[in-house]
Design an enzyme around this catalytic site. Structure first.
Site, PDB file in Angstrom:
ATOM      1  N   HIS A  89     -18.094 -11.760   6.346  1.00 57.90           N
ATOM      2  CA  HIS A  89     -17.956 -10.763   7.262  1.00 57.90           C
ATOM      3  C   HIS A  89     -16.726  -9.731   6.506  1.00 57.90           C
ATOM      4  O   HIS A  89     -15.813 -10.212   6.176  1.00 57.90           O
ATOM      5  CB  HIS A  89     -17.443 -11.217   8.446  1.00 57.90           C
ATOM      6  CG  HIS A  89     -17.215 -10.329   9.599  1.00 57.90           C
ATOM      7  ND1 HIS A  89     -16.627  -9.279   9.759  1.00 57.90           N
ATOM      8  CD2 HIS A  89     -18.259 -10.299  10.651  1.00 57.90           C
ATOM      9  CE1 HIS A  89     -16.685  -8.347  10.868  1.00 57.90           C
ATOM     10  NE2 HIS A  89     -17.904  -9.151  11.604  1.00 57.90           N
ATOM     11  N   PRO A 179       4.739  -0.116   6.971  1.00 55.72           N
ATOM     12  CA  PRO A 179       4.994   0.539   5.907  1.00 55.72           C
ATOM     13  C   PRO A 179       3.633   1.242   5.298  1.00 55.72           C
ATOM     14  O   PRO A 179       2.710   0.762   5.937  1.00 55.72           O
ATOM     15  CB  PRO A 179       5.261  -0.563   5.027  1.00 55.72           C
ATOM     16  CG  PRO A 179       4.707  -1.858   5.820  1.00 55.72           C
ATOM     17  CD  PRO A 179       5.062  -1.467   7.179  1.00 55.72           C
ATOM     18  N   ALA A 185      -0.930 -10.710   0.668  1.00 60.63           N
ATOM     19  CA  ALA A 185      -0.763 -11.860   1.580  1.00 60.63           C
ATOM     20  C   ALA A 185      -1.259 -11.704   3.083  1.00 60.63           C
ATOM     21  O   ALA A 185      -1.971 -12.387   3.885  1.00 60.63           O
ATOM     22  CB  ALA A 185       0.230 -12.534   1.623  1.00 60.63           C
ATOM     23  N   LYS A 186      -0.877 -10.125   3.374  1.00 62.29           N
ATOM     24  CA  LYS A 186      -1.410 -10.240   4.969  1.00 62.29           C
ATOM     25  C   LYS A 186      -2.348  -9.126   5.141  1.00 62.29           C
ATOM     26  O   LYS A 186      -3.118  -8.879   6.151  1.00 62.29           O
ATOM     27  CB  LYS A 186      -0.005  -9.354   5.586  1.00 62.29           C
ATOM     28  CG  LYS A 186       0.983 -10.534   5.559  1.00 62.29           C
ATOM     29  CD  LYS A 186       2.260  -9.786   6.171  1.00 62.29           C
ATOM     30  CE  LYS A 186       3.372 -10.892   6.301  1.00 62.29           C
ATOM     31  NZ  LYS A 186       4.746 -10.211   6.721  1.00 62.29           N
ATOM     32  N   GLY A 187      -2.379  -7.874   4.252  1.00 67.34           N
ATOM     33  CA  GLY A 187      -3.429  -6.871   4.312  1.00 67.34           C
ATOM     34  C   GLY A 187      -2.809  -5.805   5.348  1.00 67.34           C
ATOM     35  O   GLY A 187      -1.460  -5.693   5.700  1.00 67.34           O
TER      36      GLY A 187
END
Length: 298
Positions: A89, A179, A185-187
């Site tokens: 997905h 930002p 690590a987060k997207g």
């Protein structure tokens, strides 16, 4: 029931295999007992989970729904590394997507304010690029337009897999909050507010993704098919590809109509399809389930 002022929040997280992470996310939500999780939908092949939360909303728009959803987002970022993600997905971040919907007598404007408030907190406190859409965006920008700009619909690995991390750190599209640079690590995250949307997936029995994409395009409003239907083809294993649909006006075009249309398009390609399914309850069932949960907790 019509006089009830309720709001619904759907939180989609790019993870379903890391059970410890999901447990932490659900524990964070449990600290807000007035905001029960009404439904949870997991798909290990997609490596994605969707939570549906409901809360009362005061006339001035204040509610615990924003706080509960923020706690879940924070827990997700603390327990999931987006670089380790892999699934069939598409996704943009650890928390891929959050959508608020008005229920009962609640106005769309009120839930839009809640969405904007959450976006501000996520962007400023968690330092994650945050994009607004629907009624939460000043120009009513659509979710799919953001996704197209950010490459959401293009697999970034073999066999139609989406792997974690973004191809870019400096974003081509300026976020509304947070930002302008994304971390691997987060997207990034999208947060919006819309009228109720149903999600309906139909299994198509083929290994040929090109045929399934052709069907998905033809059934969608964008491809000249059913109005208010968005769709995409996603590999689901075992010789099955799903035509996953967003029904933006389910009272106008529902799952039954989409099912018939996909069956017809599949017949023209010489393939068969299975019975589709909803990934969440109906709007009416969501309200009913919430009321039962609240009564039980009392």
């Amino acid at each position: 029931m019509l006089k009830l002022m309720l709001a619904c929040c759907k939180v989609y997280i790019s993870e379903s295999r890391n059970k410890a992470a999901l447990k932490s996310i659900e524990k964070a939500a449990s600290l807000f007992p007035d905001v029960p999780i009404v439904n949870k939908f997991e798909d290990e092949i997609y490596n994605r989970v969707g939570y549906t939360l409901v809360s009362k909303l005061s006339p001035n728009g204040s509610c615990s729904l924003k706080n509960a959803s923020f706690a879940m987002v924070k827990a997700a970022f603390e327990t999931i590394d987006f670089q380790e993600h892999c699934g069939t997905h598409p996704r943009l971040g650890v928390v891929d997507h959050i959508c608020f919907h008005p229920l009962g007598a609640t106005s769309l404007d009120l839930v839009a304010d809640t969405a904007k408030s959450l976006a501000f907190e996520v962007g400023s406190n968690l330092q994650v690029p945050t994009f607004l859409y629907g009624a939460a965006h000043q120009e009513g920008r659509s979710l799919d337009s953001i996704r197209r700009e950010l490459g959401y619909f293009r697999p970034n690995s073999s066999e139609n897999q989406w792997r974690g991390g973004t191809e870019f750190e400096t974003l081509q599209l300026k976020p509304d909050e947070g930002p302008a640079r994304a971390t691997q690590a987060k997207g990034v995250i999208t947060i919006g507010a819309t009228r109720w949307v149903d999600n309906y997936n139909i299994p198509v029995f083929t290994n040929d993704i090109s045929i399934a994409r052709k069907i998905a395009k033809k059934v969608s409003g964008r491809g000249g098919g059913l109005p208010s239907v968005q769709s995409m083809a996603l590999t689901h294993g075992g010789g099955t590809i799903e035509v996953a649909c967003n029904l933006l006006e389910p009272a106008r075009i529902g799952g039954d109509q989409v099912q018939l249309e996909v069956e017809q398009l599949a017949r023209e390609e010489g393939i068969s399809v299975g019975k589709g399914y909803y990934t969440d309850f109906s709007e009416e069932k969501i309200i009913e389930s919430y009321l039962k949960l609240v009564q039980h907790s009392d």
